[in-house]
Write a protein that holds these residues in place. Structure first.
Motif, PDB file in Angstrom:
ATOM      1  N   GLU A 111       0.797  -1.153   0.051  1.00  0.00           N
ATOM      2  CA  GLU A 111       0.036   0.086  -0.119  1.00  0.00           C
ATOM      3  C   GLU A 111       0.906   1.213   0.025  1.00  0.00           C
ATOM      4  O   GLU A 111       0.560   2.242  -0.544  1.00  0.00           O
ATOM      5  CB  GLU A 111      -0.982   0.064   1.169  1.00  0.00           C
ATOM      6  CG  GLU A 111      -2.136   1.018   1.116  1.00  0.00           C
ATOM      7  CD  GLU A 111      -2.899   0.882   2.401  1.00  0.00           C
ATOM      8  OE1 GLU A 111      -4.029   1.730   2.385  1.00  0.00           O
ATOM      9  OE2 GLU A 111      -2.862   0.177   3.187  1.00  0.00           O
ATOM     10  N   GLU A 112       2.009   1.146   0.715  1.00  0.00           N
ATOM     11  CA  GLU A 112       2.926   2.387   0.577  1.00  0.00           C
ATOM     12  C   GLU A 112       3.483   2.501  -0.552  1.00  0.00           C
ATOM     13  O   GLU A 112       3.558   3.696  -1.130  1.00  0.00           O
ATOM     14  CB  GLU A 112       3.991   2.018   1.763  1.00  0.00           C
ATOM     15  CG  GLU A 112       3.472   2.432   3.260  1.00  0.00           C
ATOM     16  CD  GLU A 112       4.631   1.738   4.069  1.00  0.00           C
ATOM     17  OE1 GLU A 112       4.994   2.805   5.141  1.00  0.00           O
ATOM     18  OE2 GLU A 112       5.284   0.899   4.082  1.00  0.00           O
ATOM     19  N   LYS A 114       2.365   1.735  -3.412  1.00  0.00           N
ATOM     20  CA  LYS A 114       1.360   2.266  -4.448  1.00  0.00           C
ATOM     21  C   LYS A 114       1.163   3.798  -4.304  1.00  0.00           C
ATOM     22  O   LYS A 114       0.989   4.532  -5.281  1.00  0.00           O
ATOM     23  CB  LYS A 114      -0.015   1.583  -4.047  1.00  0.00           C
ATOM     24  CG  LYS A 114      -1.272   1.894  -5.096  1.00  0.00           C
ATOM     25  CD  LYS A 114      -2.308   1.089  -4.866  1.00  0.00           C
ATOM     26  CE  LYS A 114      -3.447   1.549  -5.877  1.00  0.00           C
ATOM     27  NZ  LYS A 114      -4.655   0.526  -5.621  1.00  0.00           N
ATOM     28  N   SER A 115       0.861   4.031  -3.062  1.00  0.00           N
ATOM     29  CA  SER A 115       0.801   5.621  -2.735  1.00  0.00           C
ATOM     30  C   SER A 115       1.794   6.321  -2.976  1.00  0.00           C
ATOM     31  O   SER A 115       1.781   7.490  -3.619  1.00  0.00           O
ATOM     32  CB  SER A 115       0.574   5.634  -1.074  1.00  0.00           C
ATOM     33  OG  SER A 115       0.147   6.879  -0.825  1.00  0.00           O
ATOM     34  N   ILE A 170      -0.344   6.029   6.211  1.00  0.00           N
ATOM     35  CA  ILE A 170       0.025   4.455   6.107  1.00  0.00           C
ATOM     36  C   ILE A 170       1.284   4.275   7.008  1.00  0.00           C
ATOM     37  O   ILE A 170       1.363   3.151   7.434  1.00  0.00           O
ATOM     38  CB  ILE A 170       0.199   4.282   4.571  1.00  0.00           C
ATOM     39  CG1 ILE A 170      -1.123   4.566   3.886  1.00  0.00           C
ATOM     40  CG2 ILE A 170       0.762   2.764   4.537  1.00  0.00           C
ATOM     41  CD1 ILE A 170      -1.003   4.287   2.407  1.00  0.00           C
TER      42      ILE A 170
END
Length: 227
Positions: A111-112, A114-115, A170
């Motif tokens: 998720e990190e 991607k962000s 995140i």
């Protein structure tokens, strides 16, 4: 019979002591493993969470500084030239690129990553827009540059800041998870330490019992002397 009893007692003691020693070795192995995991967690919290969190602050600072520098050039009567403001923006862009490379070197969950990728795209698009505004100013189309800065530029800048804030949240969530994991490992280590102390006490009691039994058997062997 006495010798049979002695042999049985020694066998029981040997089995008990062997089991206890095996338990001690197992506890030591688990304790070392727990300490290793705790060290890894704290190292990750510092290297992969705390330092990148500081980088996030600098990223935000550079973005705001770029925005203010361009705004000052467009709307204030200053002696700053187009070449000077362009150099200021490029210097901030280089700083942002350096910070992003540092963040990318750290461990990132999916998720990190991607962000962060989304944030990089926002920064790139906003940089292209800044260059477009400067080009309009150079061509004498200041009003068009002002409109682009206040319209699409403001929206893109806000999107970049929101994306950076999401990445920071995140980071915080993952760091909290690592802290909880470290606390769990610490509790496990404390439990193993208490178990090792208990095992040491049991070994001491077993040794005392063996010494006591040995004395009793020795006393039974000695003949009674009648006066």
């Amino acid at each position: 019979m006495k010798w049979s009893f002695i042999i049985q007692q020694k066998l029981k003691a040997a089995v008990l002591l062997t089991s206890i020693m095996a338990l001690v070795v197992l506890c030591s192995f688990l304790s070392n493993s727990a300490i290793k995991h705790i060290n890894q967690s704290f190292s990750s919290i510092y290297q992969d969470r705390l330092i990148p969190a500081v980088d996030m602050v600098y990223l935000s600072e550079n973005l705001y500084t770029k925005r203010l520098s361009l705004e000052k050039y467009l709307f204030s009567n200053t002696d700053v030239t187009l070449a000077q403001v362009s150099e200021q923006l490029h210097r901030r862009d280089r700083a942002i690129d350096s910070l992003l490379r540092d963040v990318e070197k750290t461990f990132l969950v999916a998720e990190e990553a991607k962000s962060l990728h989304t944030f990089k795209n926002h920064v790139k698009d906003y940089t292209v827009l800044e260059n477009r505004i400067l080009q309009l100013s150079q061509d004498g189309q200041k009003e068009a540059g002002h409109a682009l800065f206040n319209g699409r530029g403001a929206a893109m800048f806000q999107e970049s800041i929101q994306c950076l804030n999401a990445l920071t949240r995140i980071q915080s969530t993952v760091g909290r998870s690592l802290m909880n994991e470290s606390q769990s490992e610490s509790s496990q280590f404390n439990l193993l330490s208490s178990l090792q102390i208990s095992v040491a006490i049991i070994i001491g009691l077993v040794i005392l019992g063996l010494i006591y039994n040995s004395k009793m058997i020795t006393q039974e062997k000695q003949p009674f002397h009648l006066n």
